[in-house]
Motif scaffolding. Structure first.
Motif: not given
Length: 494
Positions: A5-9, A14-15, A22-26, A438-440
């Motif tokens: 996921g890329y979040d352009i603020g 944020k990446v 699992s949906g776990k953040i790596i 947002g990135a997640v």
């Protein structure tokens, strides 16, 4: 299998990389570590160079890959989210023609107001669900009148996420959600608004092909594969503006569900299933991520420009001796409810839609040199932001929103006990905090876009609720008294 996921603020890029099953953040990272520069050539202007977004995306992306230790070939989809309402212009060679005019730029207000009158207020509201206001279409009208040499070179117009997708793939597209946030979409006719483009003189050729919000929109090009180390052909399978995406990140898809954020700007965002709008366009209605012509899903958006940016200003100019925002929150918590009669109007970041595009500036009311301290000012700032939310939520209630539960990520100003308890108590709504951002959300949505998840419930089944804040009903009168005093000062200004 992994999803990116890329979040352009406007503050940073944020990446986030998640493990799909699992949906776990790596791993996650952001760049720059200090807030990204916003250029204001004239008062009320706000611009950024989209190439800076790309530069910082590459830095954060590289950090995430290094932290995770995974092979990039195992990344199976990419989702993108972005700061809404920006305007990016490129020529036929996909070269930028000027800096992006971003969300908090207010130069186009007169253009939108004139269009609202001359197209017709009822027609705008019933078809666009908004006044043209200070949105992307009106910003383009400003360019046409003030920079005709640039306007004549335009091949395509884009929103920030469309630009990033173009950099990744070499392909240009735009979604219905993106068109609606730019006030280019006619909800009654289910197409690009002829009223807007004819009034402003915008050629239809400026618009990229319309693509679905979820689905294979484009794929990573050979050039970007070399630049980022991603596998060529990796699908870009989701894109949406930050507020619809933040709602998605909190599993807010259905009528009556409410999401909120409190970053540089602050938002309350609720879902409707019918074409409703505020007749004064103080809150705005856009296509939600799951909106289709067959099934109406609209996001009613209250946006307050002067939110986290006020807290940031306080930190850099008033609380310089304190080490962190946590220190500021601790000091604010020592001040009583109502900040000893001190009120701060937080609207110091340009024209505010909730005030019918007035630019009132930030102001402090009732300060007494004998009783007020730094902690009182810090609390009054947070309460002022909360009260601006409640002011806007009353408008949302008037058009049919029932605000009983507010979902938010455990980040930014929701980390402040003063802020979240004040918001719960003055609104009389329960606040649920979740471990997401947002990135997640964009990464999970990318999995929906390639069909890895059957539906949103599966995609967000691992979403973790980490706190619930109930209203302080025993102290609600104190909060309402402070809110009443705040609204009195606001009404004197507007």
């Amino acid at each position: 299998m992994y999803l990116l996921g890329y979040d352009i603020g406007s503050s940073s890029v944020k990446v986030c990389l998640i493990e799909a099953s699992s949906g776990k953040i790596i791993a996650s990272d952001f760049s720059p570590k200090k807030e990204m520069k916003i250029t204001a050539v004239s008062p009320g202007w706000a611009e950024q160079n989209p190439e800076d977004w790309w530069t910082h995306l590459k830095l954060a992306h590289e950090a995430v890959i290094q932290k995770s230790g995974i092979h990039p070939d195992d990344i199976k989809a990419i989702g993108i989210t972005w700061q809404m309402h920006g305007l990016i212009l490129t020529d036929k060679n996909q070269n930028l023609l000027r800096p992006a005019i971003i969300w908090c730029d207010s130069r186009a207000v007169p253009y939108g107001e004139k269009a609202f009158r001359e197209i017709g207020e009822e027609k705008c509201l019933s078809h666009l669900l908004n006044s043209p206001g200070n949105f992307t279409a009106s910003k383009l009208a400003w360019v046409k009148e003030n920079e005709p040499e640039i306007f004549d070179k335009i091949d395509k117009i884009m929103l920030p996420g469309d630009y990033i997708a173009m950099k990744l793939s070499g392909e240009i597209g735009i979604t219905i959600e993106g068109l609606s946030e730019g006030i280019f979409w006619d909800f009654k006719n289910n197409g690009i608004s002829e009223d807007i483009i004819n009034y402003y003189g915008i050629p239809k050729s400026f618009f990229p092909d319309i693509i679905p919000t979820f689905g294979i929109q484009a794929t990573v090009s050979a050039r970007t594969s070399h630049e980022l180390g991603l596998k060529e052909g990796t699908p870009i399978s989701y894109r949406a503006g930050d507020q619809p995406n933040n709602a998605l990140s909190l599993n807010v898809f259905n009528p009556g569900e409410i999401a909120s954020t409190a970053g540089t700007s602050g938002v309350v965002y609720g879902i409707l299933d019918q074409l409703e709008y505020d007749p004064l366009s103080r809150v705005n209605t856009f296509a939600h991520v799951n909106h289709t012509p067959e099934e109406t899903r609209l996001g009613v958006l209250l946006c307050i420009n002067g939110t986290g940016i006020l807290n940031s200003w306080m930190k850099h100019n008033l609380a310089t001796s304190l080490l962190s925002y946590g220190d500021m929150n601790d000091l604010a918590s020592l001040s009583p409810i109502g900040s000893k009669g001190l009120s701060i109007i937080p609207f110091g970041n340009g024209a505010e839609r909730v005030l019918e595009n007035k630019d009132t500036s930030c102001s402090i009311h009732g300060i007494n040199f004998n009783i007020h301290s730094k902690g009182d000012i810090l609390r009054a700032a947070q309460e002022g932001i909360v009260f601006s939310y409640e002011y806007g939520m009353n408008i949302m209630r008037d058009i049919g929103m029932d605000i009983q539960v507010i979902r938010a990520g455990n980040t930014n100003m929701f980390l402040s006990p003063v802020f979240r308890q004040s918001l719960a108590s003055v609104s009389n709504a329960v606040i649920e905090l979740y471990d997401t951002d947002g990135a997640v959300g964009a990464a999970r949505a990318a999995g929906m876009g390639i069909g890895y998840y059957a539906d949103s419930e599966e995609a967000f089944s691992s979403l973790e609720k980490i706190a619930v804040i109930e209203p302080e009903r025993e102290n609600r009168e104190l909060y309402l008294e402070a809110y009443s005093r705040w609204t009195k000062h606001l009404n004197e200004i507007i």
